[in-house]
Design an enzyme around this catalytic site. Structure first.
Site, PDB file in Angstrom:
ATOM      1  N   ASP A  56     -11.031   2.923   3.355  1.00 49.38           N
ATOM      2  CA  ASP A  56     -11.579   1.599   3.261  1.00 49.38           C
ATOM      3  C   ASP A  56     -12.954   1.514   2.855  1.00 49.38           C
ATOM      4  O   ASP A  56     -13.416   0.561   2.508  1.00 49.38           O
ATOM      5  CB  ASP A  56     -11.341   0.746   4.537  1.00 49.38           C
ATOM      6  CG  ASP A  56      -9.948   0.043   4.626  1.00 49.38           C
ATOM      7  OD1 ASP A  56      -9.698  -0.487   3.619  1.00 49.38           O
ATOM      8  OD2 ASP A  56      -9.458  -0.104   5.691  1.00 49.38           O
ATOM      9  N   GLN A  88      -5.248  -1.410   9.365  1.00 49.75           N
ATOM     10  CA  GLN A  88      -5.146  -2.734   8.782  1.00 49.75           C
ATOM     11  C   GLN A  88      -5.600  -3.583   9.844  1.00 49.75           C
ATOM     12  O   GLN A  88      -5.451  -3.856  10.924  1.00 49.75           O
ATOM     13  CB  GLN A  88      -3.611  -2.896   8.601  1.00 49.75           C
ATOM     14  CG  GLN A  88      -3.303  -4.539   7.611  1.00 49.75           C
ATOM     15  CD  GLN A  88      -3.867  -4.298   6.242  1.00 49.75           C
ATOM     16  OE1 GLN A  88      -4.005  -3.306   5.706  1.00 49.75           O
ATOM     17  NE2 GLN A  88      -4.237  -5.402   5.783  1.00 49.75           N
ATOM     18  N   LYS A  95       0.707  -1.188  -0.154  1.00 49.17           N
ATOM     19  CA  LYS A  95       0.065   0.069  -0.166  1.00 49.17           C
ATOM     20  C   LYS A  95       0.826   1.253   0.093  1.00 49.17           C
ATOM     21  O   LYS A  95       0.632   2.289  -0.905  1.00 49.17           O
ATOM     22  CB  LYS A  95      -1.075  -0.111   1.197  1.00 49.17           C
ATOM     23  CG  LYS A  95      -1.997  -1.027   1.157  1.00 49.17           C
ATOM     24  CD  LYS A  95      -2.827  -1.323   2.208  1.00 49.17           C
ATOM     25  CE  LYS A  95      -4.028  -2.560   1.995  1.00 49.17           C
ATOM     26  NZ  LYS A  95      -4.837  -2.835   3.025  1.00 49.17           N
TER      27      LYS A  95
END
Ligand code: GUN
Length: 292
Positions: free
Chosen positions: A115, A92, A48
């Site tokens: 997200d 995460q 990422k």
């Protein structure tokens, strides 16, 4: 259907958008948060960060020990919410068990929720309102569109009902919108005979996290198969004794399907590219439909 070429195109497009924003004085910035030492999470976050770099997005790594108290993580998120230099926040998953993933998602400012897991963004998605769309479902739909897979009137079967993939994807596929309009069945661990459903699918999306569990005999000839699974299995023949496989048994599925995504190199790179796209959107405060 390889994911890497489209992922590169999305990143290049995002880099152009980011550069235009920077010229106007906004430097898109993403806070990447890891709690603990989960090896897969380390790999994903590294990718990422690298993708952000490619797109010209500034990423900041925040790493905390596995015993970080629940309240401390929430307070850190609130700090990032208040920080005007930070446009996107990604925590995460999975998290150590003292944390509640839903509570974490609800604490992130919905406008910084790259997200797309915040209940407000989940609700916007279901309602067809502008909002941040979860990265993997967005990547899957962009991949299908790129390959000219028209969903109109098709039977789509989604295996898995997670808040990260299955549920938002099933919702998006059934949207009243040109190119979508699919008839969707969401199949899950309590559905019983899974093959009964998968054999009806014109488009089959596997996102249940069970290694190689969709075999060729479960697929309708000519179906489009998208494999969202990323599973590490023991394999003495591979370097390190482990290898990555999807939720689909690629060898038996490939001759039956008209199109299929590989693992690795299929959906994974698109998820990461869409994260960058979402970070640009959060920085630009432009939540218009990326699928339009
Ligand atoms: N863990 C597995 N997939 C994801 C994802 O898309 N976002 C976050 N934050 N964690 C994950």
């Amino acid at each position: 259907m390889e994911g890497k070429p489209l992922a590169a195109a999305i990143l290049a497009d995002t880099a152009g958008r980011v550069a235009r924003l920077q010229a106007q004085g906004t430097d898109p910035t993403l806070a990447l948060v890891r709690v603990g030492d989960d090896p897969a999470s380390k790999v994903y976050l590294k990718r990422k960060g690298e993708a952000c770099h490619t797109a010209g997005i500034r990423s900041e790594d925040h790493v905390f020990p596995p015993d970080l108290p629940r309240g401390d993580l929430l307070e850190f998120i609130r700090e990032q919410n208040r920080n005007p230099r930070v446009h996107g926040i990604l925590v995460q998953f999975p998290l150590p068990r003292q944390h509640d993933p839903m509570e974490v998602s609800e604490t992130i400012d919905p406008d910084k929720d790259v997200d797309g897991f915040h209940p407000l963004n989940a609700g916007r998605l279901v309602s067809g309102l502008p909002g941040l769309i979860p990265c993997t479902p967005l990547g899957v739909l962009l991949l299908l569109k790129h390959h000219g897979v028209d969903m109109e009137g098709k039977a789509a079967v989604v295996l898995g009902r997670s808040l990260i993939v299955g549920r938002p994807l099933a919702n998006l596929l059934s949207r009243k919108s040109p190119g979508l309009n699919a008839t969707v069945t969401m199949v899950h661990s309590q559905s019983g005979d899974v093959a009964r459903f998968t054999r009806q699918a014109d488009v089959l999306i596997a996102a249940m996290g069970r290694p190689r569990s969709v075999t060729g005999d479960m697929i309708k000839p000519g179906a489009v198969v998208v494999d969202v699974g990323i599973n590490r299995i023991d394999d003495p023949a591979s370097p390190g004794g482990r290898r990555l496989v999807g939720d689909v048994d690629f060898e038996s599925a490939r001759p039956v399907a008209s199109r299929i995504t590989p693992v690795p190199g299929g959906v994974g790179p698109l998820t990461v590219a869409c994260l960058c796209r979402n970070t640009w959107a959060a920085a630009a405060r432009d939540f218009s439909d990326p699928l339009a």
